[in-house]
Enzyme design. Structure first.
Site, PDB file in Angstrom:
ATOM      1  N   CYS A   1     -21.031   0.529  14.893  1.00 42.71           N
ATOM      2  CA  CYS A   1     -21.045  -0.265  15.970  1.00 42.71           C
ATOM      3  C   CYS A   1     -20.279   0.242  17.060  1.00 42.71           C
ATOM      4  O   CYS A   1     -19.316   0.759  17.095  1.00 42.71           O
ATOM      5  CB  CYS A   1     -20.668  -1.637  15.456  1.00 42.71           C
ATOM      6  SG  CYS A   1     -20.317  -2.925  16.843  1.00 42.71           S
TER       7      CYS A   1
ATOM      8  N   CYS B   1     -27.939  -1.492  21.568  1.00 44.45           N
ATOM      9  CA  CYS B   1     -29.312  -0.851  21.417  1.00 44.45           C
ATOM     10  C   CYS B   1     -29.175   0.396  20.219  1.00 44.45           C
ATOM     11  O   CYS B   1     -28.202   1.123  20.551  1.00 44.45           O
ATOM     12  CB  CYS B   1     -29.503  -0.078  22.981  1.00 44.45           C
ATOM     13  SG  CYS B   1     -31.207   1.021  22.687  1.00 44.45           S
TER      14      CYS B   1
ATOM     15  N   CYS C   1     -34.704   3.836  26.848  1.00 42.47           N
ATOM     16  CA  CYS C   1     -34.863   3.205  25.623  1.00 42.47           C
ATOM     17  C   CYS C   1     -35.833   2.105  25.613  1.00 42.47           C
ATOM     18  O   CYS C   1     -36.094   1.453  26.489  1.00 42.47           O
ATOM     19  CB  CYS C   1     -33.515   2.299  25.433  1.00 42.47           C
ATOM     20  SG  CYS C   1     -32.090   3.396  25.153  1.00 42.47           S
TER      21      CYS C   1
ATOM     22  N   CYS D   1       0.719  -1.081   0.106  1.00 45.17           N
ATOM     23  CA  CYS D   1       0.184  -0.072   0.097  1.00 45.17           C
ATOM     24  C   CYS D   1       0.891   1.350   0.165  1.00 45.17           C
ATOM     25  O   CYS D   1       0.746   2.256  -0.742  1.00 45.17           O
ATOM     26  CB  CYS D   1      -0.871   0.067   1.268  1.00 45.17           C
ATOM     27  SG  CYS D   1      -2.001   1.502   1.375  1.00 45.17           S
TER      28      CYS D   1
ATOM     29  N   CYS E   1      -0.363   7.456  11.589  1.00 49.73           N
ATOM     30  CA  CYS E   1       0.001   7.608  13.050  1.00 49.73           C
ATOM     31  C   CYS E   1      -0.885   6.364  13.451  1.00 49.73           C
ATOM     32  O   CYS E   1      -1.956   6.304  13.092  1.00 49.73           O
ATOM     33  CB  CYS E   1      -0.504   8.913  13.658  1.00 49.73           C
ATOM     34  SG  CYS E   1      -0.097   9.015  15.322  1.00 49.73           S
TER      35      CYS E   1
ATOM     36  N   HIS F   1     -31.684  -4.908  29.119  1.00 45.65           N
ATOM     37  CA  HIS F   1     -31.598  -3.363  28.711  1.00 45.65           C
ATOM     38  C   HIS F   1     -33.035  -2.582  28.481  1.00 45.65           C
ATOM     39  O   HIS F   1     -33.240  -1.650  29.235  1.00 45.65           O
ATOM     40  CB  HIS F   1     -30.782  -3.214  27.679  1.00 45.65           C
ATOM     41  CG  HIS F   1     -30.748  -1.785  26.991  1.00 45.65           C
ATOM     42  ND1 HIS F   1     -29.791  -0.814  27.873  1.00 45.65           N
ATOM     43  CD2 HIS F   1     -31.348  -1.182  26.155  1.00 45.65           C
ATOM     44  CE1 HIS F   1     -29.924   0.266  27.215  1.00 45.65           C
ATOM     45  NE2 HIS F   1     -30.564   0.230  26.372  1.00 45.65           N
TER      46      HIS F   1
ATOM     47  N   CYS G   1     -37.896  -3.229  15.715  1.00 48.79           N
ATOM     48  CA  CYS G   1     -36.944  -3.589  17.034  1.00 48.79           C
ATOM     49  C   CYS G   1     -35.518  -2.764  17.005  1.00 48.79           C
ATOM     50  O   CYS G   1     -34.893  -2.702  16.088  1.00 48.79           O
ATOM     51  CB  CYS G   1     -36.502  -4.979  16.796  1.00 48.79           C
ATOM     52  SG  CYS G   1     -35.548  -5.965  18.018  1.00 48.79           S
TER      53      CYS G   1
END
Length: 332
Positions: free
Chosen positions: A174, A202, A220, A117, A122, A213, A189
């Protein structure tokens, strides 16, 4: 008979798996693996249980070399995203096959180009290599929501801002591996499972969660587009704390007669109606009456025990939740 396609097969058509004892025909397993790898659902679990299939079995069942290479690449990605020391190369044209990742700290501060590549970056901030200075914050990306852009193109900026807001609601990252995940924001959902690292999180608060949860007073909800506001959450918690004794007493007062009387009635009707394969037609009237009476009397003896267990276990659990979890959340 294969439990997936329901077709009779010879014994040699059922390959053995090292992960579990379930058996399916070769054609069904091959198609199942082809779909799972194409959708990046790796590691692949058994179609009948959560056990993960061994890589040797996957290579043996997958006929296409390209799918086998994809399987190995997805396995490597899953391993690397779970490693906190991994850094992905920021170059847009760098792929995993070209050593896109930096795993160890041995090359930190050296600025060595990546093999295949050539990008120097850094380890800490993933910005271009800066050996003579500390890490600088990344500059904000230009957007149509800036005041200059709004003055220059008011209509286009308003449209771009609305589009960016809609995309921000539909696409999130995520919390564990920062992979982009898209969800149709229709109030469905909110329990999400990342297919890259397997993180359960969630959609509303973007935090890793457990199965309880959405039962906690966090605001929530399992279904919905947005979490509750702070005012609504506090009012709901206060209502639960103040109204819990009355609601729990009412629920217990309704459950006791329903369970105590309902079980004998249900059992009597069940025995009287019979079921498939029953011998009700071969019994005389006295035998049927005796059978129904005995089942009702037995239910009258068992139903108070079931009622006592239900109330004796359910009421303390509900009180513990309300005056434990809810009160602690309200104090915070």
């Amino acid at each position: 008979e294969c439990p997936l396609c329901l077709l009779p097969q010879p014994p040699e058509a059922f390959p053995t798996l090292a992960s579990c004892t379930h058996r399916s025909c070769w054609a069904c397993l091959e198609q199942y693996l082809r779909l799972a790898v194409s959708e990046s659902r790796v590691p692949v679990s058994c179609p009948h249980c959560p056990a993960a299939l061994q890589p040797t079995d996957v290579h043996r069942l997958l006929p296409e070399p390209t799918l086998r290479d994809k399987y190995e690449e997805f396995l490597l990605r899953r391993l690397l995203v779970a490693d906190p020391g991994t850094r992905w190369c920021p170059a847009p044209d760098c792929s995993p096959s070209q050593a896109r990742f930096l795993i160890t700290w041995s090359r930190v501060g050296l600025g060595v180009p990546r093999e295949g590549c050539g990008t120097e970056f850094c380890y800490h901030c993933r910005q271009p290599w800066h050996p003579d200075g500390p890490c600088a914050p990344a500059p904000p990306a230009p957007s149509l929501a800036t005041p200059t852009a709004q003055l220059a193109q008011p209509e286009e900026s308003a449209h771009g801002e609305a589009l960016a807001q809609a995309e921000a609601e539909d696409i999130k990252v995520c919390p564990r591996c920062s992979a982009f995940i898209m969800k149709i924001n229709d109030g469905s959902c909110n329990r999400m499972n990342c297919t890259v690292c397997g993180c359960l999180f969630c959609w509303l608060c973007l935090r890793e969660i457990s199965d309880v949860h959405f039962l906690s007073p966090s605001g929530c909800t399992f279904w919905g587009k947005r979490p509750w506001s702070r005012t609504r959450r506090i009012l709901w918690q206060l209502g639960m704390v103040l109204g819990a004794p009355m609601v729990i007493s009412l629920a217990a007062g309704v459950a006791v007669p329903v369970i105590t009387i309902g079980i004998p009635i249900y059992m009597g009707r069940k025995v009287l109606a019979g079921g498939p394969g029953s011998r009700r037609s071969s019994l005389s009237g006295c035998q049927q009456c005796l059978s129904v009476t005995s089942s009702v009397l037995l239910s009258l003896f068992v139903s108070p025990i079931i009622t006592a267990l239900t109330v004796g276990v359910g009421v303390p659990l509900m009180l513990t939740y309300v005056y434990g979890t809810v009160v602690l959340s309200l104090c915070r």
